[in-house]
Design a protein around this motif. Sequence first.
Motif, mmCIF file in Angstrom:
data_model
loop_
_atom_site.group_PDB
_atom_site.id
_atom_site.type_symbol
_atom_site.label_atom_id
_atom_site.label_comp_id
_atom_site.label_asym_id
_atom_site.label_seq_id
_atom_site.Cartn_x
_atom_site.Cartn_y
_atom_site.Cartn_z
ATOM 1 N N GLY A 157 0.399 -1.550 0.079
ATOM 2 C CA GLY A 157 -0.092 0.646 -0.256
ATOM 3 C C GLY A 157 0.634 1.495 0.420
ATOM 4 N N GLU A 158 1.997 1.463 0.480
ATOM 5 C CA GLU A 158 3.119 2.307 1.167
ATOM 6 C C GLU A 158 3.714 2.573 -0.818
ATOM 7 O OE1 GLU A 158 5.151 2.552 4.456
ATOM 8 O OE2 GLU A 158 4.296 0.853 4.989
ATOM 9 N N ALA A 159 3.703 1.634 -1.083
ATOM 10 C CA ALA A 159 4.715 1.911 -3.150
ATOM 11 C C ALA A 159 3.748 2.648 -3.818
ATOM 12 C CB ALA A 159 4.976 0.165 -3.421
ATOM 13 N N ARG A 160 2.306 1.966 -3.377
ATOM 14 C CA ARG A 160 1.048 2.159 -4.608
ATOM 15 C C ARG A 160 1.072 4.188 -3.863
ATOM 16 N NH1 ARG A 160 -1.800 -2.586 -3.977
ATOM 17 N NH2 ARG A 160 -0.996 -3.897 -5.962
ATOM 18 N N ALA A 161 1.477 4.031 -2.809
ATOM 19 C CA ALA A 161 0.904 5.394 -2.522
ATOM 20 C C ALA A 161 2.107 6.500 -3.248
ATOM 21 C CB ALA A 161 0.659 5.660 -1.191
ATOM 22 N N ALA A 162 3.218 6.239 -2.848
ATOM 23 C CA ALA A 162 4.543 6.372 -3.216
ATOM 24 C C ALA A 162 4.705 7.025 -4.768
ATOM 25 C CB ALA A 162 5.677 5.599 -2.685
#
Length: 360
Positions: free
Chosen positions: A62-67
């Motif tokens: 999820g953090e990767a997608r947001a980044a």
Amino acid sequence: MTQAGRRVRLLASVLAALAVGCSSRGRSPGGNAGRTIVEASPRAVMGTECVLKAVVPADRVGEARAALKRAEQALRRLEAVMSVHLADSALSRFNAAPARREIRLPAELTDLLRRAASFTELSGGAFDVTCGPVVRLWKRCAKAGRQPSEEELRQATARVGMKHLSITERGVTKLVAGVFVDLGAIAKGCGVDRAVEVLRGSPAVVGAMVNVGGDLRCFGTKPDGGSWRVGVQHPFREALCGALVLRDAAVATSGDYRRFVVIAGRRYSHIVDPRTGRPVEATHSVTVVSLPTAGKAPSATDADAWATTLSVMGPKGLALLEGRSDLEALIITGTPARPEVHMTDGFRRLLAPGTGINLE
Ligand code: ADP
Ligand code: MG
């Protein structure tokens, strides 16, 4: 750009993207267990294909997608400021302004203009973002199916030169009428750097690759702990002629096979010598790698500007890289039947072990 030009360019970019895209996913031995790669391919960023990849622990997707989303937004913001194809960009407003009027510009644009000016100085005028009048003249003439006349070339080159710009803290002023700034040779690299900075800022991201139309930068490793592989496009046919193995680096390629105009059946590069107003002829492909040095990260902006600079200067330009540990380059000249390969020793060392540049 011609249809053919567009097709070749698309293919070249897709090949480059594929070359870096052989990603492994999931678990692997050697301390990288549980890492995964998350990818995004936002459409039509800076007028080209774009691939963004982030390596994260498998439970932080999820953090990767947001980044990745934030990195894409950074690229689009930059495009909105620096594109000559968007009528309401800050750069287009500047290009449309009359002479002797100081135009306030966003700091990132002024900064990039300053950086561009340093490349002009370093290259003795081979790199010059004020080459817009010449670039536009060739495009206009190609549409009309003719070569520019000597007089047209003279008039266009008279408006080329960083000396025609005054850049201060307050703003930028054209000192003569008809100056037109085109950041096509450096803006993509700047965008790549910006996107990488965003990804580096995400604590979850332990590795990444950002590729905007073949200009790219990577850091960290793939999920299996391996380095990033980057394909070098063959300048004379639709294939790769080499593979680079990289960790923390930026790579840019300029080539006359990627974008060109056709006049009376003859291809002319989209890269011009700003001093003569004529398209580059002898250099078919330049690949520049920017590497980290003590205190300085790799720079896709530098790689992009150098690739264009060396396209104009040709192999003799490699002398400028001597004694620099932050830049390596490959230049391909000659003909399809007799290609000539020029590269720095450091570039050779970055090629996949046991391989070379293969122009068969
Ligand atoms: P690409 O866009 O294919 O990656 P480059 O980075 O070399 O290739 O940029 C080429 C673009 O830069 C041209 O389309 C033109 O807009 C501009 N340009 C052409 N010649 C020069 C030059 N000598 N110096 C600076 N910019 C240039
Ligand atoms: Mg460039």
